[in-house]
Design an enzyme around this catalytic site. Structure first.
Site, PDB file in Angstrom:
ATOM      1  N   MET A  84       0.825  -1.263  -0.028  1.00  0.00           N
ATOM      2  CA  MET A  84       0.045  -0.014   0.167  1.00  0.00           C
ATOM      3  C   MET A  84       0.902   1.175   0.134  1.00  0.00           C
ATOM      4  SD  MET A  84      -2.735  -1.549  -0.119  1.00  0.00           S
ATOM      5  CE  MET A  84      -3.913  -0.581   0.123  1.00  0.00           C
ATOM      6  N   ARG A  85       2.085   1.411  -0.585  1.00  0.00           N
ATOM      7  CA  ARG A  85       2.889   2.218  -0.722  1.00  0.00           C
ATOM      8  C   ARG A  85       3.036   2.697  -2.141  1.00  0.00           C
ATOM      9  NH1 ARG A  85       3.399   4.726   4.431  1.00  0.00           N
ATOM     10  NH2 ARG A  85       3.680   3.070   5.863  1.00  0.00           N
TER      11      ARG A  85
ATOM     12  N   ASN B  82       1.661  -5.048 -10.489  1.00  0.00           N
ATOM     13  CA  ASN B  82       0.878  -4.747  -9.392  1.00  0.00           C
ATOM     14  C   ASN B  82      -0.635  -5.239  -9.338  1.00  0.00           C
ATOM     15  OD1 ASN B  82      -0.096  -3.391  -6.768  1.00  0.00           O
ATOM     16  ND2 ASN B  82      -0.922  -2.025  -8.260  1.00  0.00           N
TER      17      ASN B  82
ATOM     18  N   HIS C 176      -4.715  -4.465  -8.523  1.00  0.00           N
ATOM     19  CA  HIS C 176      -5.514  -3.510  -7.938  1.00  0.00           C
ATOM     20  C   HIS C 176      -6.762  -3.715  -8.086  1.00  0.00           C
ATOM     21  CE1 HIS C 176      -6.560   0.680  -7.143  1.00  0.00           C
ATOM     22  NE2 HIS C 176      -7.545   0.496  -7.834  1.00  0.00           N
TER      23      HIS C 176
HETATM   24  C1  GAR Z   1      -6.155  -6.647  -2.448  1.00  0.00           C
HETATM   25  O1  GAR Z   1      -7.447  -6.515  -2.483  1.00  0.00           O
HETATM   26  C2  GAR Z   1      -5.131  -5.911  -3.493  1.00  0.00           C
HETATM   27  O2  GAR Z   1      -5.856  -5.831  -4.661  1.00  0.00           O
HETATM   28  C3  GAR Z   1      -5.189  -4.503  -2.808  1.00  0.00           C
HETATM   29  O3  GAR Z   1      -5.217  -4.896  -1.426  1.00  0.00           O
HETATM   30  C4  GAR Z   1      -5.507  -6.181  -1.296  1.00  0.00           C
HETATM   31  C5  GAR Z   1      -4.372  -7.097  -0.408  1.00  0.00           C
HETATM   32  O4  GAR Z   1      -4.980  -8.085   0.015  1.00  0.00           O
HETATM   33  N1  GAR Z   1      -4.225  -3.749  -3.443  1.00  0.00           N
HETATM   34  C6  GAR Z   1      -4.456  -2.429  -3.485  1.00  0.00           C
HETATM   35  O5  GAR Z   1      -5.090  -1.861  -3.036  1.00  0.00           O
HETATM   36  C7  GAR Z   1      -3.176  -1.499  -3.985  1.00  0.00           C
HETATM   37  N2  GAR Z   1      -3.129  -0.377  -4.233  1.00  0.00           N
HETATM   38  P1  GAR Z   1      -4.332  -9.355   0.384  1.00  0.00           P
HETATM   39  O6  GAR Z   1      -3.051  -8.624   1.481  1.00  0.00           O
HETATM   40  O7  GAR Z   1      -4.943 -10.200   1.226  1.00  0.00           O
HETATM   41  O8  GAR Z   1      -3.426  -9.766  -0.849  1.00  0.00           O
END
Ligand code: GAR
Length: 262
Positions: free
Chosen positions: A132-133, A154, A156
């Site tokens: 998340m960075r 990535n 998203h």
């Molecule tokens: C996932 O939904 C991913 O798409 C999102 O964080 C979650 C992580 O879940 N990523 C973002 O929002 C990136 N900007 P996880 O840690 O269980 O894989």
């Protein structure tokens, strides 16, 4: 067999899905490290349990040091402030100068530490799995080898280019969309703007809640991410620059991913 490095921030269910896909032979590769931006990312424990080396760089601590004693923060020797500032594409003209300065300097310090930790584990592809960075050009330029050989992916939680940012499913749901989805893309200098590799969409039904949308979305992510990584492993992702003209006049260029036949 490709060597996959992973960066996470939280529960790491996508990372777990990728580790499993490697074990099951759905990805011709193996995960060689898992790093995080905070020590309590639960996904680090799952990686450790799978025998994967882990590390973290505490981003929040670095930001606190900057705010309390900025002079004690040592920038990496190879940091070129002008170069980074000219490339970064997610800070707008309206972002206050102090905010930009804090962001770029603390990122450079954190990212130099990430690169140092990653140096012990050579990799072919770096996947962001709920990291998340935003990565700054300082980091991106040290991982990508050439403009047409991108190697940071990535996932998203939205159908990009709609709803970039930190809460893709939430933003989709609150907007009243009838379709949601997830996107795998290569990282560029912007926020969730890089060339798209794969997407999955699903309907938002009248009785769906934000939680049910997130759950449906995550299930799609766990299938989509391994598929996209396998395309990379098979050398089937070609990054190309395309020029387009608009019917009303004018044109634009865009870097896109072409998926080569098997
Ligand atoms: C996932 O939904 C991913 O798409 C999102 O964080 C979650 C992580 O879940 N990523 C973002 O929002 C990136 N900007 P996880 O840690 O269980 O894989």
């Amino acid at each position: 067999m490709i060597r996959i490095g992973a960066l996470i921030s939280g529960s790491g269910t996508n990372l777990t899905a990728v580790i499993r896909a490697c074990e099951e032979g759905k990805i011709d590769g193996r995960v060689v490290f898992a790093g995080a931006d905070n020590p309590s990312a639960a996904g680090l424990d799952h990686a450790k349990a799978a025998g994967i080396p882990t590390f973290f760089v505490n981003y929040s601590e670095i930001i606190d040091v900057y705010r309390n004693a900025p002079d004690t923060l040592l920038l990496p020797d190879d940091y070129d402030a002008g170069d980074v500032a000219s490339k970064v594409a997610f800070l707008t003209e309206n972002t206050p100068y102090e905010r930009i300065k804090e962001f770029l300097l603390t990122r450079a310090v954190a990212e130099a530490r990430l690169l140092e930790a990653m140096a012990a584990y050579p990799f072919d592809l770096l996947i962001l799995a709920g990291f998340m960075r935003n990565l700054s050009p300082y980091f991106i330029d040290r991982v990508n080898v050439a403009a047409d050989q991108l190697r940071i992916m990535n996932i998203h939680p939205a159908l990009l280019p709609a709803f970039p940012g930190l809460d893709g499913y939430g933003d989709t749901f609150r907007y009243g969309c009838k379709v949601a989805g997830c996107t795998v893309h290569f990282i560029d200098y912007g926020e969730d703007t890089g060339p798209i590799i794969g997407q999955r969409a699903f309907d938002i039904l009248p009785d769906d809640t934000l939680d049910s949308v997130k759950e449906k979305g995550l299930r799609r992510e766990w299938a989509l991410y391994p598929e996209c990584i396998q395309l990379f492993a098979e050398n089937r992702l070609k990054v190309v620059r395309r020029s387009y003209s608009r019917s009303g006049g004018g044109g634009f260029e865009r870097t896109v991913v072409e998926i080569l036949p098997a």
